[in-house]
Scaffold this motif. Sequence first.
Motif, short mmCIF file in Angstrom:
data_model
loop_
_atom_site.label_atom_id
_atom_site.label_comp_id
_atom_site.label_asym_id
_atom_site.label_seq_id
_atom_site.Cartn_x
_atom_site.Cartn_y
_atom_site.Cartn_z
N GLY A 26 0.80 -1.21 0.00
CA GLY A 26 0.00 0.00 0.00
C GLY A 26 0.84 1.27 0.00
O GLY A 26 1.76 1.42 -0.79
N VAL A 27 0.51 2.18 0.91
CA VAL A 27 1.23 3.45 0.95
C VAL A 27 2.70 3.25 1.33
O VAL A 27 3.57 4.04 0.95
CB VAL A 27 0.53 4.46 1.88
N GLY A 28 3.02 2.18 2.06
CA GLY A 28 4.41 1.87 2.33
C GLY A 28 5.16 1.56 1.05
O GLY A 28 6.27 2.06 0.81
N PHE A 29 4.56 0.75 0.21
CA PHE A 29 5.14 0.44 -1.10
C PHE A 29 5.24 1.70 -1.95
O PHE A 29 6.23 1.92 -2.66
CB PHE A 29 4.29 -0.62 -1.78
N GLN A 30 4.23 2.57 -1.86
CA GLN A 30 4.25 3.81 -2.64
C GLN A 30 5.42 4.71 -2.24
O GLN A 30 6.07 5.32 -3.10
CB GLN A 30 2.92 4.55 -2.47
N LEU A 31 5.71 4.80 -0.95
CA LEU A 31 6.89 5.55 -0.53
C LEU A 31 8.15 4.96 -1.16
O LEU A 31 9.03 5.69 -1.61
CB LEU A 31 7.02 5.53 1.00
N GLY A 32 8.23 3.64 -1.18
CA GLY A 32 9.38 3.00 -1.81
C GLY A 32 9.46 3.29 -3.29
O GLY A 32 10.55 3.50 -3.84
N LEU A 33 8.32 3.33 -3.98
CA LEU A 33 8.31 3.64 -5.41
C LEU A 33 8.82 5.05 -5.67
O LEU A 33 9.35 5.33 -6.75
CB LEU A 33 6.89 3.49 -5.98
N LEU A 34 8.65 5.94 -4.69
CA LEU A 34 9.09 7.32 -4.86
C LEU A 34 10.56 7.52 -4.49
O LEU A 34 11.12 8.60 -4.73
CB LEU A 34 8.22 8.26 -4.02
#
Length: 252
Positions: A109-117
């Motif tokens: 989720g948003v944890g993965f999204q932070l990683g994508l950024l």
Amino acid sequence: MSQLVVRESRGDIATLTLNRPSVLNAINGAMRDALIEAFQELNQDASVKAIVLTGSGDRAFSAGQDLAEAAAFSPEEVEAWMTHQCRLLQAMRDLEKPAVAAFNGVAAGVGFQLGLLADLRVGYPDMRLGQPEVKVGLASIMGSSLMALHLGHALNSELSLLGNLITGQRAHDIGLLNRLVTKEQVVTTAWTLAEEFAALPSEAVRLSKQRFRAQSQSAFDAACTDLVRYQYERYLTGEPQAIMQRFLTKSA
């Protein structure tokens, strides 16, 4: 700074650690605020040349949104929640220093999204990562938008619409992870990459990041607008709240 996010510095590299290990570093409002503050402080700190972002404990980078918080929101609170989420992600996007995500465990989720950024991502073969929003009744809006920066439509659709977590091995095979190492080597490898970044001319790196950000800003802004609209629509049905509550009850 709040201990929900722990900052440690060694030389010109700073490590930020998401610090709620008892709930797999799930992100709630307080942690969002702490991360926004941390990112802004790092931007202003001339002594910092590169950043490593990781999670506390040995189970998770971040399991994503705190479901206990999300299950309690009313439809009328969705706009403030999603706007706060976008402020967090924009603060990560606004980092002028190179950032390496050290995926020491599950990233969802948003944890993965932070990683994508982050500029680079390090993981290990049997870790799990992905965008499971649809499984709790939410539309996959921001995750699918950010994955479009890394994946073609077919793979993006699979991960966004099925909501399954994939292994680190598969994530590396399809280009979501830059380095695949043993679990024990994740943080040290991220540090090595951060040291490589720190040795580069910082202004050249900053301007290159600025150009990348400009290329995708309009898509990010559109995703933030749609995030509010679609998730408000979902919350009006009551389905996400009910699914989350059943999950919390089962896990208790």
